[in-house]
Design a protein around this motif. Structure first.
Motif, PDB file in Angstrom:
ATOM      1  N   SER A  42       9.170-118.383 -18.561  1.00  6.04           N
ATOM      2  CA  SER A  42       7.864-119.209 -17.911  1.00  6.04           C
ATOM      3  C   SER A  42       8.882-118.467 -16.515  1.00  6.04           C
ATOM      4  O   SER A  42      10.171-118.851 -16.277  1.00  6.04           O
ATOM      5  CB  SER A  42       7.790-119.794 -17.821  1.00  6.04           C
ATOM      6  OG  SER A  42       7.973-121.077 -18.145  1.00  6.04           O
ATOM      7  N   HIS A  43       7.879-118.555 -15.393  1.00  5.53           N
ATOM      8  CA  HIS A  43       8.427-117.635 -14.149  1.00  5.53           C
ATOM      9  C   HIS A  43       9.408-116.926 -14.100  1.00  5.53           C
ATOM     10  O   HIS A  43      10.606-116.927 -12.662  1.00  5.53           O
ATOM     11  CB  HIS A  43       8.961-119.489 -13.259  1.00  5.53           C
ATOM     12  CG  HIS A  43       7.458-120.308 -13.623  1.00  5.53           C
ATOM     13  ND1 HIS A  43       6.698-119.936 -13.393  1.00  5.53           N
ATOM     14  CD2 HIS A  43       7.253-121.228 -14.641  1.00  5.53           C
ATOM     15  CE1 HIS A  43       6.059-121.047 -13.080  1.00  5.53           C
ATOM     16  NE2 HIS A  43       6.122-121.357 -14.253  1.00  5.53           N
ATOM     17  N   HIS A  44       9.519-115.826 -14.903  1.00  2.92           N
ATOM     18  CA  HIS A  44      10.636-114.544 -15.228  1.00  2.92           C
ATOM     19  C   HIS A  44       9.868-113.442 -14.832  1.00  2.92           C
ATOM     20  O   HIS A  44       8.708-113.678 -15.467  1.00  2.92           O
ATOM     21  CB  HIS A  44      11.722-115.288 -15.843  1.00  2.92           C
ATOM     22  CG  HIS A  44      12.887-116.090 -16.045  1.00  2.92           C
ATOM     23  ND1 HIS A  44      12.760-117.099 -15.892  1.00  2.92           N
ATOM     24  CD2 HIS A  44      14.605-116.034 -15.490  1.00  2.92           C
ATOM     25  CE1 HIS A  44      13.744-118.272 -15.603  1.00  2.92           C
ATOM     26  NE2 HIS A  44      14.371-116.940 -15.720  1.00  2.92           N
ATOM     27  N   PRO A  45      10.699-112.618 -14.578  1.00  8.26           N
ATOM     28  CA  PRO A  45       9.768-111.270 -14.647  1.00  8.26           C
ATOM     29  C   PRO A  45      10.313-110.779 -15.966  1.00  8.26           C
ATOM     30  O   PRO A  45      11.436-111.274 -16.451  1.00  8.26           O
ATOM     31  CB  PRO A  45      10.570-110.309 -13.210  1.00  8.26           C
ATOM     32  CG  PRO A  45      11.940-111.100 -13.265  1.00  8.26           C
ATOM     33  CD  PRO A  45      12.036-111.739 -13.239  1.00  8.26           C
ATOM     34  N   GLU A  46       9.479-109.867 -16.335  1.00 11.08           N
ATOM     35  CA  GLU A  46       9.250-109.274 -17.159  1.00 11.08           C
ATOM     36  C   GLU A  46      10.010-108.379 -17.607  1.00 11.08           C
ATOM     37  O   GLU A  46       9.738-106.935 -16.050  1.00 11.08           O
ATOM     38  CB  GLU A  46       7.722-108.480 -18.130  1.00 11.08           C
ATOM     39  CG  GLU A  46       7.819-108.059 -19.340  1.00 11.08           C
ATOM     40  CD  GLU A  46       8.505-108.640 -20.350  1.00 11.08           C
ATOM     41  OE1 GLU A  46      10.084-108.286 -20.819  1.00 11.08           O
ATOM     42  OE2 GLU A  46       7.786-109.714 -20.998  1.00 11.08           O
ATOM     43  N   LYS A  47      11.380-107.497 -17.964  1.00  8.65           N
ATOM     44  CA  LYS A  47      11.546-106.362 -18.079  1.00  8.65           C
ATOM     45  C   LYS A  47      11.559-105.536 -19.159  1.00  8.65           C
ATOM     46  O   LYS A  47      12.814-104.168 -18.915  1.00  8.65           O
ATOM     47  CB  LYS A  47      13.333-106.823 -17.654  1.00  8.65           C
ATOM     48  CG  LYS A  47      14.129-107.568 -16.704  1.00  8.65           C
ATOM     49  CD  LYS A  47      15.373-107.959 -16.672  1.00  8.65           C
ATOM     50  CE  LYS A  47      16.026-109.255 -15.494  1.00  8.65           C
ATOM     51  NZ  LYS A  47      17.303-109.430 -15.644  1.00  8.65           N
ATOM     52  N   TYR A  48      10.746-105.788 -20.135  1.00  4.92           N
ATOM     53  CA  TYR A  48      11.279-104.628 -21.676  1.00  4.92           C
ATOM     54  C   TYR A  48       9.242-104.940 -21.053  1.00  4.92           C
ATOM     55  O   TYR A  48       8.842-105.474 -20.884  1.00  4.92           O
ATOM     56  CB  TYR A  48      12.126-105.035 -22.060  1.00  4.92           C
ATOM     57  CG  TYR A  48      13.184-105.520 -21.730  1.00  4.92           C
ATOM     58  CD1 TYR A  48      14.044-104.318 -21.835  1.00  4.92           C
ATOM     59  CD2 TYR A  48      13.874-106.572 -22.060  1.00  4.92           C
ATOM     60  CE1 TYR A  48      15.849-104.344 -21.080  1.00  4.92           C
ATOM     61  CE2 TYR A  48      15.615-107.041 -20.820  1.00  4.92           C
ATOM     62  CZ  TYR A  48      15.922-105.680 -21.077  1.00  4.92           C
ATOM     63  OH  TYR A  48      17.214-105.732 -20.841  1.00  4.92           O
ATOM     64  N   ALA A  49       9.604-104.128 -21.944  1.00 12.83           N
ATOM     65  CA  ALA A  49       8.509-103.331 -23.138  1.00 12.83           C
ATOM     66  C   ALA A  49       8.677-103.738 -24.802  1.00 12.83           C
ATOM     67  O   ALA A  49       9.475-102.741 -24.817  1.00 12.83           O
ATOM     68  CB  ALA A  49       7.386-102.450 -22.756  1.00 12.83           C
ATOM     69  N   TYR A  50       8.295-103.879 -25.643  1.00  9.14           N
ATOM     70  CA  TYR A  50       8.411-103.830 -26.834  1.00  9.14           C
ATOM     71  C   TYR A  50       7.159-103.573 -28.318  1.00  9.14           C
ATOM     72  O   TYR A  50       6.211-103.074 -27.380  1.00  9.14           O
ATOM     73  CB  TYR A  50       8.724-105.366 -27.613  1.00  9.14           C
ATOM     74  CG  TYR A  50       9.677-106.189 -26.769  1.00  9.14           C
ATOM     75  CD1 TYR A  50      10.831-105.908 -27.199  1.00  9.14           C
ATOM     76  CD2 TYR A  50       9.246-106.908 -25.465  1.00  9.14           C
ATOM     77  CE1 TYR A  50      11.674-106.346 -25.920  1.00  9.14           C
ATOM     78  CE2 TYR A  50      10.250-107.722 -24.847  1.00  9.14           C
ATOM     79  CZ  TYR A  50      11.625-107.706 -25.096  1.00  9.14           C
ATOM     80  OH  TYR A  50      12.161-108.054 -24.740  1.00  9.14           O
ATOM     81  N   PHE A  51       8.028-102.682 -29.224  1.00  9.99           N
ATOM     82  CA  PHE A  51       7.228-102.491 -30.200  1.00  9.99           C
ATOM     83  C   PHE A  51       8.094-102.749 -31.425  1.00  9.99           C
ATOM     84  O   PHE A  51       8.953-102.317 -31.602  1.00  9.99           O
ATOM     85  CB  PHE A  51       7.277-100.481 -30.863  1.00  9.99           C
ATOM     86  CG  PHE A  51       6.093 -99.825 -31.211  1.00  9.99           C
ATOM     87  CD1 PHE A  51       5.146 -99.884 -31.285  1.00  9.99           C
ATOM     88  CD2 PHE A  51       6.157-100.173 -32.644  1.00  9.99           C
ATOM     89  CE1 PHE A  51       4.195 -99.842 -32.104  1.00  9.99           C
ATOM     90  CE2 PHE A  51       5.960 -99.714 -34.003  1.00  9.99           C
ATOM     91  CZ  PHE A  51       4.661 -99.034 -33.337  1.00  9.99           C
ATOM     92  N   PHE A  79       3.562-104.835 -27.039  1.00  5.93           N
ATOM     93  CA  PHE A  79       4.529-106.278 -27.083  1.00  5.93           C
ATOM     94  C   PHE A  79       4.397-106.730 -25.766  1.00  5.93           C
ATOM     95  O   PHE A  79       5.802-106.264 -25.785  1.00  5.93           O
ATOM     96  CB  PHE A  79       4.401-107.236 -27.890  1.00  5.93           C
ATOM     97  CG  PHE A  79       5.037-108.637 -27.381  1.00  5.93           C
ATOM     98  CD1 PHE A  79       4.105-109.637 -27.762  1.00  5.93           C
ATOM     99  CD2 PHE A  79       6.437-108.803 -27.542  1.00  5.93           C
ATOM    100  CE1 PHE A  79       4.393-110.671 -27.293  1.00  5.93           C
ATOM    101  CE2 PHE A  79       6.351-110.343 -27.267  1.00  5.93           C
ATOM    102  CZ  PHE A  79       5.327-111.043 -26.775  1.00  5.93           C
ATOM    103  N   SER A  80       4.233-107.307 -24.521  1.00  2.03           N
ATOM    104  CA  SER A  80       4.812-107.251 -23.443  1.00  2.03           C
ATOM    105  C   SER A  80       4.383-108.851 -22.432  1.00  2.03           C
ATOM    106  O   SER A  80       3.279-108.952 -22.700  1.00  2.03           O
ATOM    107  CB  SER A  80       5.321-105.873 -22.813  1.00  2.03           C
ATOM    108  OG  SER A  80       5.851-106.881 -21.286  1.00  2.03           O
ATOM    109  N   ASP A  81       4.884-109.303 -21.582  1.00  4.43           N
ATOM    110  CA  ASP A  81       4.090-110.013 -20.928  1.00  4.43           C
ATOM    111  C   ASP A  81       3.973-108.975 -19.801  1.00  4.43           C
ATOM    112  O   ASP A  81       4.446-108.047 -18.299  1.00  4.43           O
ATOM    113  CB  ASP A  81       4.615-110.649 -19.757  1.00  4.43           C
ATOM    114  CG  ASP A  81       4.038-111.497 -18.785  1.00  4.43           C
ATOM    115  OD1 ASP A  81       3.507-110.841 -18.560  1.00  4.43           O
ATOM    116  OD2 ASP A  81       5.136-112.159 -18.250  1.00  4.43           O
TER     117      ASP A  81
END
Length: 197
Positions: A42-51, A79-81
């Motif tokens: 939490s409180h970090h940026p999302e750097k990836y998307a996942y399958f 899946f991702s934030d």
């Protein structure tokens, strides 16, 4: 074949040539997570998307001294934030592997590169619209349906979640306490609930 699995999961939005997904997979790397491993803090940026190829993951928010489950995703889905992924900013959301999980991971920078292509932008846009609509429906359901109704719908649409995901996460996702969820489950398995028609 991984490319065919991704294509099949996306065909409900838009039927695209297999070559599109071959190119997508070439931009990804295979990653593995242990059960309960934090994927994004939490409180970090999302750097990836996942399958997700196998396993399951959840999105959580810290509230009132406990984590609230906002989303649960099983294999053969993305899946991702997404909130952080789209706006590029840190978010209070935390993502976690709910089982031992294997996934394809693609970086935000590669997603941004793919989005420069007309087809890539269209696919990303369609996925984001679907995600937005599903979240809107989830909010409507929370406000207009009982936890029991939402659980019955989950049993109908996503029975694997019930079998594989810890009860505390399912209860949280439904917006109720674990004890209330246990009572609902007990009620639904009683003979009087069985529909004999």
């Amino acid at each position: 074949m991984i490319e065919q699995a991704i294509k099949k999961s996306f065909d409900k939005y838009l039927d695209t040539p297999l070559a599109v997904w071959v190119n997508f997979v070439n931009q990804c790397e295979r990653v593995e997570f242990k059960k309960n491993e934090i994927i994004k803090h939490s409180h970090h940026p999302e750097k990836y998307a996942y399958f997700i190829l196998s396993g399951s993951c959840g999105v959580f928010l810290w509230k009132d001294n406990s984590f609230v489950c906002l989303d649960i995703t099983l294999e053969n889905d993305f899946f991702s934030d997404y909130f952080s992924l789209v706006n590029g900013n840190p978010s209070p959301l935390e993502t976690v592997a709910l089982e031992n999980t294997t996934a394809l991971r693609i970086s935000k920078s590669k997603i941004d590169m793919i989005k420069k292509n007309k087809m890539g932008f269209r696919l990303f846009f369609i996925r984001m619209v679907d995600f937005f609509l599903s979240k809107q429906q989830q909010q409507i359901d929370l406000l207009t349906k009982t936890a029991e109704q939402r659980y019955i719908e989950m049993l109908d649409k996503q029975p694997q979640i019930i079998k594989r995901i810890p009860q505390k996460h399912i209860a949280s996702y439904l917006g109720i306490r674990t004890e209330s969820f246990s009572r609902i489950k007990k009620k639904l398995i009683q003979p009087s609930f069985v529909n004999l028609s």
